[in-house]
Design a protein around this motif. Structure first.
Motif, PDB file in Angstrom:
ATOM      1  N   ASP A  41       0.824  -1.205   0.000  1.00  0.00           N
ATOM      2  CA  ASP A  41       0.000   0.000   0.000  1.00  0.00           C
ATOM      3  C   ASP A  41       0.860   1.259   0.000  1.00  0.00           C
ATOM      4  O   ASP A  41       1.989   1.268   0.486  1.00  0.00           O
ATOM      5  CB  ASP A  41      -0.918   0.008   1.228  1.00  0.00           C
ATOM      6  N   SER A  42       0.294   2.338  -0.496  1.00  0.00           N
ATOM      7  CA  SER A  42       1.002   3.623  -0.572  1.00  0.00           C
ATOM      8  C   SER A  42       1.149   4.250   0.815  1.00  0.00           C
ATOM      9  O   SER A  42       0.443   3.877   1.770  1.00  0.00           O
ATOM     10  CB  SER A  42       0.230   4.589  -1.469  1.00  0.00           C
ATOM     11  N   SER A  43       2.034   5.213   0.896  1.00  0.00           N
ATOM     12  CA  SER A  43       2.207   5.955   2.153  1.00  0.00           C
ATOM     13  C   SER A  43       0.902   6.631   2.561  1.00  0.00           C
ATOM     14  O   SER A  43       0.553   6.653   3.743  1.00  0.00           O
ATOM     15  CB  SER A  43       3.316   6.998   2.012  1.00  0.00           C
ATOM     16  N   ASP A  48      -3.930   7.012   6.113  1.00  0.00           N
ATOM     17  CA  ASP A  48      -5.382   6.904   6.293  1.00  0.00           C
ATOM     18  C   ASP A  48      -5.732   5.742   7.226  1.00  0.00           C
ATOM     19  O   ASP A  48      -6.602   5.881   8.101  1.00  0.00           O
ATOM     20  CB  ASP A  48      -6.076   6.706   4.946  1.00  0.00           C
ATOM     21  N   PHE A  49      -5.062   4.616   7.051  1.00  0.00           N
ATOM     22  CA  PHE A  49      -5.289   3.422   7.880  1.00  0.00           C
ATOM     23  C   PHE A  49      -4.952   3.728   9.342  1.00  0.00           C
ATOM     24  O   PHE A  49      -5.717   3.396  10.254  1.00  0.00           O
ATOM     25  CB  PHE A  49      -4.424   2.291   7.321  1.00  0.00           C
ATOM     26  N   ILE A  50      -3.813   4.375   9.558  1.00  0.00           N
ATOM     27  CA  ILE A  50      -3.385   4.750  10.911  1.00  0.00           C
ATOM     28  C   ILE A  50      -4.411   5.683  11.554  1.00  0.00           C
ATOM     29  O   ILE A  50      -4.824   5.477  12.701  1.00  0.00           O
ATOM     30  CB  ILE A  50      -1.988   5.391  10.876  1.00  0.00           C
ATOM     31  N   LEU A  59       4.298   1.922   9.754  1.00  0.00           N
ATOM     32  CA  LEU A  59       3.927   1.176   8.555  1.00  0.00           C
ATOM     33  C   LEU A  59       4.807   1.628   7.401  1.00  0.00           C
ATOM     34  O   LEU A  59       4.967   2.829   7.165  1.00  0.00           O
ATOM     35  CB  LEU A  59       2.452   1.393   8.211  1.00  0.00           C
ATOM     36  N   LEU A  60       5.364   0.668   6.689  1.00  0.00           N
ATOM     37  CA  LEU A  60       6.257   0.944   5.573  1.00  0.00           C
ATOM     38  C   LEU A  60       5.606   0.512   4.268  1.00  0.00           C
ATOM     39  O   LEU A  60       4.936  -0.519   4.213  1.00  0.00           O
ATOM     40  CB  LEU A  60       7.581   0.208   5.765  1.00  0.00           C
ATOM     41  N   SER A  61       5.847   1.293   3.225  1.00  0.00           N
ATOM     42  CA  SER A  61       5.292   1.016   1.917  1.00  0.00           C
ATOM     43  C   SER A  61       6.336   0.337   1.038  1.00  0.00           C
ATOM     44  O   SER A  61       7.464   0.805   0.926  1.00  0.00           O
ATOM     45  CB  SER A  61       4.845   2.337   1.277  1.00  0.00           C
TER      46      SER A  61
END
Length: 127
Positions: A41-43, A48-50, A59-61
């Motif tokens: 997934d993109s940054s 948005d998820f966070i 989270l790393l992309s």
């Protein structure tokens, strides 16, 4: 460090797993361990998820799957003549020297964060 590779932000299993890791994060930190989530997934998707789930994880992309491929968390599958890549839910416990001390492939999301924490505690008790 615990590297947690997962398929997709916002999906049921990935959300459950991320929330569980967030809830247990203080216990990971007491063991001097950071939890890193990695997906294609993109940054922006990660942000948005966070925000949506109040996650405290890093989270790393990995949009080109290079890291996931190196760690065995990206596989190529086929269905008839269709070939496609996909992430498999995989977690590794990596020590400060960069050595993988425990490898957990194709894990089930429910209760996984707790199992990772237990394994990390067991590994550290051996030192």
């Amino acid at each position: 460090m615990c590297s947690n590779f997962y398929p997709k932000d916002g999906t049921t299993g990935c959300t459950l797993e991320a929330k569980d890791f967030t809830a247990l994060l203080p216990r990971f930190h007491k063991l001097n361990a950071e939890v890193l989530g990695v997906s294609e997934d993109s940054s922006q998707s990660h942000c948005d998820f966070i925000a949506e789930h109040e996650l405290k994880l890093v989270l790393l992309s990995d949009p080109d799957h290079k890291v996931m491929e190196q760690y065995g968390a990206w596989v190529v599958s086929s269905f008839g003549s269709l070939t496609y890549g996909r992430a498999i839910r995989t977690t590794m416990i990596i020590d400060p020297a960069g050595i993988i001390r425990h490898y957990m492939p194709e894990v089930m999301p429910q209760g996984h964060a707790g199992r990772v924490l237990e394994k990390l505690e067991a590994l550290q008790s051996l030192q």
